[in-house]
Design a protein around this motif. Structure first.
Motif, PDB file in Angstrom:
ATOM      1  N   TRP A 138      18.578 -25.283  19.565  1.00 52.26           N
ATOM      2  CA  TRP A 138      19.802 -25.960  20.018  1.00 52.26           C
ATOM      3  C   TRP A 138      19.621 -27.484  20.042  1.00 52.26           C
ATOM      4  CZ3 TRP A 138      21.176 -27.195  25.633  1.00 52.26           C
ATOM      5  CH2 TRP A 138      22.444 -27.786  25.693  1.00 52.26           C
ATOM      6  N   PHE A 178      21.323 -21.825  19.667  1.00 51.82           N
ATOM      7  CA  PHE A 178      22.407 -21.742  20.651  1.00 51.82           C
ATOM      8  C   PHE A 178      22.645 -20.286  21.049  1.00 51.82           C
ATOM      9  CE2 PHE A 178      26.803 -21.340  21.921  1.00 51.82           C
ATOM     10  CZ  PHE A 178      27.027 -22.458  22.706  1.00 51.82           C
ATOM     11  N   GLN A 247      28.562 -28.414  24.674  1.00 49.38           N
ATOM     12  CA  GLN A 247      27.918 -27.131  24.338  1.00 49.38           C
ATOM     13  C   GLN A 247      27.144 -26.592  25.551  1.00 49.38           C
ATOM     14  OE1 GLN A 247      25.612 -28.060  20.803  1.00 49.38           O
ATOM     15  NE2 GLN A 247      27.386 -27.896  19.446  1.00 49.38           N
ATOM     16  N   LEU A 251      27.161 -22.919  27.304  1.00 43.31           N
ATOM     17  CA  LEU A 251      25.921 -22.168  27.534  1.00 43.31           C
ATOM     18  C   LEU A 251      25.753 -21.795  29.015  1.00 43.31           C
ATOM     19  CD1 LEU A 251      23.323 -24.127  25.349  1.00 43.31           C
ATOM     20  CD2 LEU A 251      23.968 -21.721  25.089  1.00 43.31           C
TER      21      LEU A 251
END
Ligand code: FAQ
Length: 325
Positions: A138, A178, A247, A251
């Protein structure tokens, strides 16, 4: 008026027609090819950057390679093996691109092993848990893509073309990281804690790997004038933060930066000050794993010497078969 690439040349240099031709190519945003005349400084700077990039891909196989035998499922193992293999491939494209500038890859590898050429600081950190593999995908691949997409427009043709393929593979790498972290973060309490711990450890080194601040970057101005770099280190750092901050919310993980917040006025995320002293230390050879990484690379080189010798002997005996391969 001075043209874009003229930072280190005064007016008297421009009299050389080959230099004018080079300059015209840079100014019209065309590619410089290996057959073209180029200033020594341009050639040296490219060799330095491409070699460092190639070494980073090769040394970068070590931290994740460490988890291939311990991946938690066959699917994760297959994905990780493919990723590490891609990194070897990236190293090979990049050594080939450097060779078009008149150096031999074995020379570059010797310079790496003698500590006279660098590789990215980020690969001097340890991978302590399985979640580190997700965090590398990631964050580290995320920072690498942010840096490398503009390199697809680098003024040197072979480097730019290598980057197009590398970037396609890196974007797969970032997505797998990810997805792997997402699975952990949305798993058990222990798995979530493992993912958060990995992000806590990899966040700042990833922000720092984009290079020293612009005020301390020795090569940026000239490299940008020559169209090697398209954005400064700090511009890329901002792009990276703007990509990964939202992001992190998806997550369900919290970056270890209390100053990270959206700034409506700037249209960017604000973030805290990276520890550039630590970056300097790690680049200087004093990171947690520098010695281990260097020793491992040297041993792999020595252990593989007989394979290279055998391949060279075969190529001498069977030139046609080797050329076809
Ligand atoms: N680590 O004047 P600047 C990847 C050095 S690939 C070590 O700002 P420049 C894929 C710099 O070389 C990651 N050294 O330099 C992957 C210079 O030293 P020198 C690698 C660093 O060149 C993912 C000095 O500091 N990517 O991750 C670092 O304009 C997962 C002054 O700095 C590339 O190499 C650092 N972080 O900008 C693989 C991309 N930062 O040579 C496996 C190509 C700076 O004067 C698993 N490279 N230095 O002794 C670049 O874009 C540039 O070279 C920068 C540095 C942006 C790295």
């Amino acid at each position: 008026m001075r043209s874009k690439g003229q930072i280190e040349h005064d007016e008297t240099d421009v009299a050389d027609p080959r230099e004018l031709e080079f300059q015209a190519l840079i100014d019209s945003d065309q590619r410089i090819e290996p057959r073209d005349w180029m200033p020594d400084g341009y050639r040296k700077s490219l060799i330095r950057q491409i070699a460092q990039h190639a070494h980073s891909e090769i040394v970068g196989m070590q931290p994740e390679g460490n988890w291939i035998t311990r991946a938690p499922s066959l699917r994760r193992k297959a994905i990780l093996m493919a990723k590490v293999q891609d990194e070897a491939g990236h190293g090979l494209y990049l050594y080939c691109a450097a060779e078009t500038l008149g150096v031999d890859r074995s020379e570059l590898i010797d310079l790496l092993d003698q500590g006279r050429q660098k590789y990215s600081s980020i690969f001097n950190y340890p991978t302590l848990t399985w979640a580190d593999v997700g965090a590398i995908g990631w964050l580290v691949d995320g920072a690498a893509i942010t840096n490398q997409i503009p390199l697809c427009r680098c003024s040197f043709g072979p480097y730019a073309r290598a980057m197009v393929r590398v970037c396609k593979e890196e974007s797969f790498h970032q997505r797998q990281g990810f997805e792997s972290l997402y699975a952990l973060s949305h798993g058990t309490t222990e798995q979530h804690a493992m993912a958060q711990d990995a992000v806590n450890r990899w966040w700042w080194p990833s922000v720092e790997m984009l290079g020293p601040p612009d005020t301390e970057s020795t090569h940026s101005a000239q490299s940008m004038a020559w169209g090697i770099k398209r954005f400064s280190n700090d511009e890329l750092r901002q792009r990276f933060i703007d990509m990964v901050a939202p992001q992190a919310v998806v997550l369900g993980l919290t970056p270890p930066d209390p100053e990270l917040r959206w700034n409506e006025e700037r249209g960017h995320y604000d973030f805290g000050k990276p520890d550039f002293e630590e970056l300097r230390r790690v680049v200087g050879g004093d990171g947690p794993c520098n010695r281990q990484r260097a020793a491992h690379h040297l041993k792999a080189q020595e252990d593989g010497a007989w394979v290279r010798a055998a391949a060279a002997a075969y190529a001498t005996k069977h030139p046609a078969a080797s050329a076809a391969a």
